[in-house]
Enzyme design. Structure first.
Site, short mmCIF file in Angstrom:
data_model
loop_
_atom_site.label_atom_id
_atom_site.label_comp_id
_atom_site.label_asym_id
_atom_site.label_seq_id
_atom_site.Cartn_x
_atom_site.Cartn_y
_atom_site.Cartn_z
N ASP A 16 0.85 -1.18 0.00
CA ASP A 16 0.00 0.00 0.00
C ASP A 16 0.89 1.24 0.00
O ASP A 16 2.09 1.17 0.31
CB ASP A 16 -0.88 -0.05 1.25
N ASP A 18 -0.43 5.21 0.80
CA ASP A 18 -0.77 6.18 1.84
C ASP A 18 -0.78 5.54 3.23
O ASP A 18 -1.50 4.57 3.47
CB ASP A 18 -2.14 6.81 1.58
N ASP A 223 -1.79 -0.66 5.96
CA ASP A 223 -2.13 -0.09 7.26
C ASP A 223 -3.63 0.02 7.50
O ASP A 223 -4.05 0.40 8.59
CB ASP A 223 -1.51 1.30 7.41
#
Length: 283
Positions: A16, A18, A223
């Site tokens: 991922d 961001d 996250d």
């Protein structure tokens, strides 16, 4: 017990952006740059897998010096540089120097669903197609130029939810009944086709495997809740801590690492921990 990385395996890393490879607030990746260079030198591809659009990803790939395939809009499309593999994958199409696989749904279908649904049930959200660049800047912290790129979507629609949880659950049920999926990211609820980051990553991993006699193994890092499908598909799952929310629950994974630090610093910390099991990788 964490499994040992075996020298006969060929490894892929899907990550991922961001809040994971990019800082949640500043979008900086500097804390991960040294590890990224190490991975490239070791021949371990890093696959960027994000809710971001193609235009956003192209800029980031350049900034990250990344030359590998990438996955956009939460698994909706896979972009493979032409010639990266010996042959173009079946069902792929050629588009501006890339072989493109599209497991997702066109944005126009999603917007039509949102239009009809809002007429019947209201719209307790701000969606990108209805937002001004200033709205997107305020919601994301992006610059105006970045906000314009973020709104050039082909396969999904982000919603900044402004209603309550009961309204959200009812909306998700209606979207699913209409043939769409929803994914909760760090900031937005994403409406997309019947795909996710995990399905797209697995599809790409299988393409890599066709051209190698060594078994491919997958490390995935993220996250947020929209990363869970990707993490579940991985041999080693890395949950990167966020300064804005607790880690999502990932139970029962046989090899799970949770970083101590947040963002790219936490990402690099976890990857270095994995690489330390493999002495032949150059430091």
């Amino acid at each position: 017990m964490t499994q040992a990385i075996q020298s006969q395996a060929q490894w892929l890393i899907a990550t991922d952006l961001d809040g994971t490879l990019l800082d949640h607030y500043t979008y900086s990746h500097s804390a991960a740059d040294s590890t990224l260079r190490q991975l490239e030198a070791a021949g371990i591809p890093v696959i960027l897998n994000s809710s971001k659009t193609r235009d956003e990803m192209l800029n980031l790939r350049q900034s990250l010096h990344n030359r590998h395939p990438f996955i956009v809009e939460n698994g909706s499309a896979i972009f493979i540089p032409q010639g990266y593999f010996p042959h173009m994958p079946e069902t792929a199409v050629e588009n501006s120097g890339y072989w493109v696989l599209e497991p997702g749904a066109p944005r126009r279908r999603i917007l039509e669903f949102l239009r009809i649904d809002s007429e019947q049930h209201g719209a307790p959200y701000l969606n990108f197609a209805a937002a001004t660049p200033a709205d997107i800047v305020a919601a994301t912290g992006l610059t105006y130029a970045q906000a314009e790129k973020a709104n050039r979507r082909d396969y999904s629609e982000p919603l900044l939810w402004q209603g309550n949880e009961s309204q959200k659950r009812a909306f998700i049920a209606r979207a699913n009944a209409a043939g769409f999926s929803t994914l909760q990211g760090g900031r937005f609820l994403h409406v997309l086709g019947q795909t996710d980051k995990g399905a797209a990553t697995t599809l790409l991993k299988n393409i890599y495997q066709r051209y190698s006699e060594r078994a491919y193994r997958l490390i995935a890092s993220g996250d947020g809740p929209n990363d869970l499908d990707m993490l579940k598909a991985a041999d080693i799952a890395v949950l990167v801590r966020s300064p804005a929310h607790p880690p999502p629950q990932l139970t029962g994974h046989p090899d799970l690492i949770v970083s101590r630090n947040t963002g790219p610093q936490g990402w690099a910390e976890a990857i270095q921990h994995i690489l330390s099991r493999r002495a032949q990788i150059p430091k």
